[in-house]
Each structure stands twice: as C-alpha cells, then as structure tokens.
Design a protein around this motif. Structure first.
Motif, mmCIF file in Angstrom:
data_model
loop_
_atom_site.group_PDB
_atom_site.id
_atom_site.type_symbol
_atom_site.label_atom_id
_atom_site.label_comp_id
_atom_site.label_asym_id
_atom_site.label_seq_id
_atom_site.Cartn_x
_atom_site.Cartn_y
_atom_site.Cartn_z
ATOM 1 N N ILE A 23 -9.046 -6.096 -4.755
ATOM 2 C CA ILE A 23 -8.286 -7.329 -4.524
ATOM 3 C C ILE A 23 -9.280 -8.448 -4.274
ATOM 4 O O ILE A 23 -10.185 -8.297 -3.465
ATOM 5 C CB ILE A 23 -7.350 -7.141 -3.309
ATOM 6 N N LEU A 63 -5.663 -14.281 4.321
ATOM 7 C CA LEU A 63 -4.833 -13.644 5.355
ATOM 8 C C LEU A 63 -5.425 -13.909 6.725
ATOM 9 O O LEU A 63 -4.757 -13.861 7.734
ATOM 10 C CB LEU A 63 -4.774 -12.134 5.103
ATOM 11 N N PHE A 117 4.565 -14.435 5.619
ATOM 12 C CA PHE A 117 5.331 -13.812 4.528
ATOM 13 C C PHE A 117 4.799 -14.272 3.173
ATOM 14 O O PHE A 117 4.561 -13.466 2.270
ATOM 15 C CB PHE A 117 6.818 -14.160 4.666
ATOM 16 N N THR A 169 3.107 -12.069 0.273
ATOM 17 C CA THR A 169 3.645 -12.094 -1.089
ATOM 18 C C THR A 169 2.504 -12.281 -2.085
ATOM 19 O O THR A 169 2.403 -11.589 -3.090
ATOM 20 C CB THR A 169 4.655 -13.251 -1.237
ATOM 21 N N ALA A 218 0.270 -9.102 -2.085
ATOM 22 C CA ALA A 218 0.964 -7.988 -2.758
ATOM 23 C C ALA A 218 1.016 -8.228 -4.265
ATOM 24 O O ALA A 218 0.785 -7.310 -5.057
ATOM 25 C CB ALA A 218 2.373 -7.833 -2.193
ATOM 26 N N GLN A 253 -2.188 -7.536 -5.771
ATOM 27 C CA GLN A 253 -2.470 -6.083 -5.772
ATOM 28 C C GLN A 253 -1.745 -5.401 -6.922
ATOM 29 O O GLN A 253 -2.265 -4.469 -7.527
ATOM 30 C CB GLN A 253 -2.045 -5.454 -4.438
ATOM 31 N N MET A 301 0.702 0.329 -3.134
ATOM 32 C CA MET A 301 0.477 -0.843 -2.284
ATOM 33 C C MET A 301 0.226 -0.416 -0.837
ATOM 34 O O MET A 301 -0.708 -0.877 -0.182
ATOM 35 C CB MET A 301 1.694 -1.772 -2.367
ATOM 36 N N ARG A 324 -3.173 1.237 -0.675
ATOM 37 C CA ARG A 324 -4.251 0.233 -0.745
ATOM 38 C C ARG A 324 -4.341 -0.521 0.586
ATOM 39 O O ARG A 324 -5.424 -0.768 1.105
ATOM 40 C CB ARG A 324 -3.974 -0.745 -1.888
ATOM 41 N N LEU A 368 -7.181 -1.714 5.601
ATOM 42 C CA LEU A 368 -7.220 -1.766 7.075
ATOM 43 C C LEU A 368 -8.205 -0.776 7.661
ATOM 44 O O LEU A 368 -8.751 -0.999 8.728
ATOM 45 C CB LEU A 368 -5.826 -1.516 7.658
ATOM 46 N N MET A 396 9.192 -8.908 9.092
ATOM 47 C CA MET A 396 9.626 -7.518 8.881
ATOM 48 C C MET A 396 10.303 -7.044 10.161
ATOM 49 O O MET A 396 9.876 -7.412 11.254
ATOM 50 C CB MET A 396 8.398 -6.639 8.666
ATOM 51 N N TYR A 443 -0.873 3.654 8.285
ATOM 52 C CA TYR A 443 -2.215 3.055 8.176
ATOM 53 C C TYR A 443 -3.185 3.837 9.050
ATOM 54 O O TYR A 443 -4.292 4.161 8.644
ATOM 55 C CB TYR A 443 -2.203 1.589 8.636
ATOM 56 N N HIS A 498 10.799 0.750 2.376
ATOM 57 C CA HIS A 498 10.510 -0.509 1.698
ATOM 58 C C HIS A 498 11.747 -1.051 0.995
ATOM 59 O O HIS A 498 12.031 -2.257 1.041
ATOM 60 C CB HIS A 498 9.375 -0.312 0.687
ATOM 61 N N LEU A 539 6.701 -9.287 -8.511
ATOM 62 C CA LEU A 539 7.197 -8.352 -7.492
ATOM 63 C C LEU A 539 8.661 -8.017 -7.768
ATOM 64 O O LEU A 539 9.061 -6.858 -7.651
ATOM 65 C CB LEU A 539 7.027 -8.942 -6.083
ATOM 66 N N TRP A 561 9.691 -4.270 -8.476
ATOM 67 C CA TRP A 561 10.533 -3.648 -7.439
ATOM 68 C C TRP A 561 11.999 -3.638 -7.811
ATOM 69 O O TRP A 561 12.836 -3.218 -7.021
ATOM 70 C CB TRP A 561 10.389 -4.418 -6.117
#
Ligand SMILES: CC(C)NC(=O)n1c(-c2ccccc2)cc2c1CN(S(=O)(=O)c1cccs1)CC2
Length: 233
Positions: A26, A34, A45, A49, A52, A55, A89, A92, A97, A118, A130, A208, A226, A230
C-alpha cells in the motif's frame, strides 16, 4: 522424522509470490495520511475508505501475479477476488498493524480505526484478530502465502471449477506447510495455527457484511470500487 524438502519449483513459487506481495504494497502516503489528518469520525471513515480502496487495487495486482491464477476461468477469477477481498483486507490490516512502527504510530492508527463510526461489537473481534496475527510473528513468505491461500479458497460463491481452484490452493498449502516446519521447528503446531487464523477471518467477513449495513443506514458513502467488490448499493 520425515525430511522436509522444498523443491526447486516450490522455491521459485515462493519467490514469485513474495516478489508480487512486496511489489504491491500500500502506498506509504496513504497509510501516512492515517497518521496525519485531523481527528473526526467522518475524517477517519473517509481515510479508511481511501486506504481500503487502495488496498483493493493492490490486491487485484497481487492476485494477477499468483502463478496459475490467470489460467483459471475468467469468471472464477472475479468470483475469487470478490469472495476474498474482505478477508485479504483484514489480513493486510493485521500485517500493517503488527509491523514495527515508530513509537506511538500504532496507537494513533488504532485510535483512528476505533473512532471511524464502527460499532463496538465489530471493533473487539477485529482488534482481537489483529492481535492474534501479531502474536504469530509471521515471516514475509508466510504472510504472502497465507494471503494467496485465502484468495484461492474454492468454496466462494459462484466459483464454477471448484477442483481447478482447489488444486491451486493445495499447491500453496503444501509449500506453506513445508515452510512452517522449516522456519518454526520448535512449533510443530505452527502451520495449524496459521490455518486457524483463516477460520477467524471468515467470522470477520460475516461481521463485515453487518458493518456495511450499519454504515449504510448512517448514510456513509463508499467508493465505486468498494461498492463493486463488496456488492453494496
Ligand atoms: C491497510 C488497509 C487494508 N486497512 C484498512 O483499510 N482498514 C484498517 C486498517 C488497519 C490497520 C492499519 C490501517 C488501516 C482498518 C479497517 C480498514 C478498512 N475497513 S473497511 O474496509 O471495512 C472500511 C472501508 C471504509 C470505511 S470502513 C474498516 C476497518
């Protein structure tokens, strides 16, 4: 004790997958954002987005470089990508992390993810995952192969030639099994623990789908890519 030997072909396969995995990282600027942009649930958010989305682009490029993937039926290639995008995702994310980051970075990242709209019920299992990935201290090859094995899961929706995908996945599983034995001789169960993470990934995948619905109700917007991958909107 059976002598575990990685064949010449398997070594070439590991190299091809690792090169592809490292080539399609990435972009630093995206993950750096971030850490820099100001705090707000909306801002967080939007950043997620963006991260993601980038990615998913990285995932598509990586997948195209998995030896044998492009010889699969074209519609199956799409079905595998759509079916594995969320799991890849999360994998990754866990790998990002669990990487050594300058002190404080991980905390900022975690905070931003927690404060991105979230609901709590998804945040806990996500951070547990994680942590469980971080505790494995996977090598680069193991991470790349585990991602490959996730992508090559034969029982995704709409996959037609199940056997062709299964054969490809089994090739990768055999290589990963040997690598685990050779790289973690003191942990005979290490390979089984890695595969156990794939089961945990499927649970996150279900979470998710619910997450998306709750974001949708709060009128959160996703990028076209996305939405496409998705199946939302
Ligand atoms: C590195 C990429 C793959 N990670 C990523 O995008 N993350 C990260 C994450 C984790 C560690 C470091 C940096 C980022 C946490 C979360 C996401 C994305 N999702 S999402 O796709 O559901 C989403 C998209 C839009 C709104 S929510 C939510 C949770």
């Amino acid at each position: 004790k059976e002598k575990v030997e990685i064949t010449k072909e398997q070594r070439a396969l590991i190299k091809a997958i690792l090169d592809a995995y490292n080539r399609h990282q990435i972009p630093q600027d995206v993950t750096k954002k971030l850490l820099q942009e100001q705090y707000s649930a909306e801002e967080n958010f939007l950043l997620l987005t963006e991260v993601a989305t980038s990615q998913v682009q990285v995932l598509v490029e990586f997948t195209k470089n998995i030896p044998g993937f492009l010889s699969l039926d074209r519609e199956d290639q799409i079905a595998l990508l759509k079916g594995s995008a969320v799991e890849a995702m999360f994998l990754r994310s866990a790998q990002v992390l669990s990487k050594k980051m300058p002190s404080g970075y991980t905390e900022v990242l975690e905070e931003r993810i927690r404060k991105s709209g979230m609901s709590e019920e998804f945040i806990t299992p996500m951070f547990n995952f994680y942590k469980s990935i971080g505790e494995l201290h996977m090598t680069q090859e193991e991470q790349a192969l585990l991602t490959t094995i996730t992508i090559l899961t034969p029982d995704r929706p709409y996959v037609k030639s199940h056997e062709a995908v299964e054969r490809l996945q089994e090739t990768m599983l055999d290589v990963l099994r040997k690598l685990c034995v050779l790289q973690h001789p003191q942990e005979p169960q290490y390979f089984a623990r890695l595969l156990g993470r794939l089961t945990e990934l499927r649970t996150l995948h279900h979470y998710h789908v619910e997450m998306l619905t709750s974001w949708k109700t709060n009128d959160h917007k996703f990028t076209p890519l996305l939405c496409e991958i998705w199946d939302v909107q």
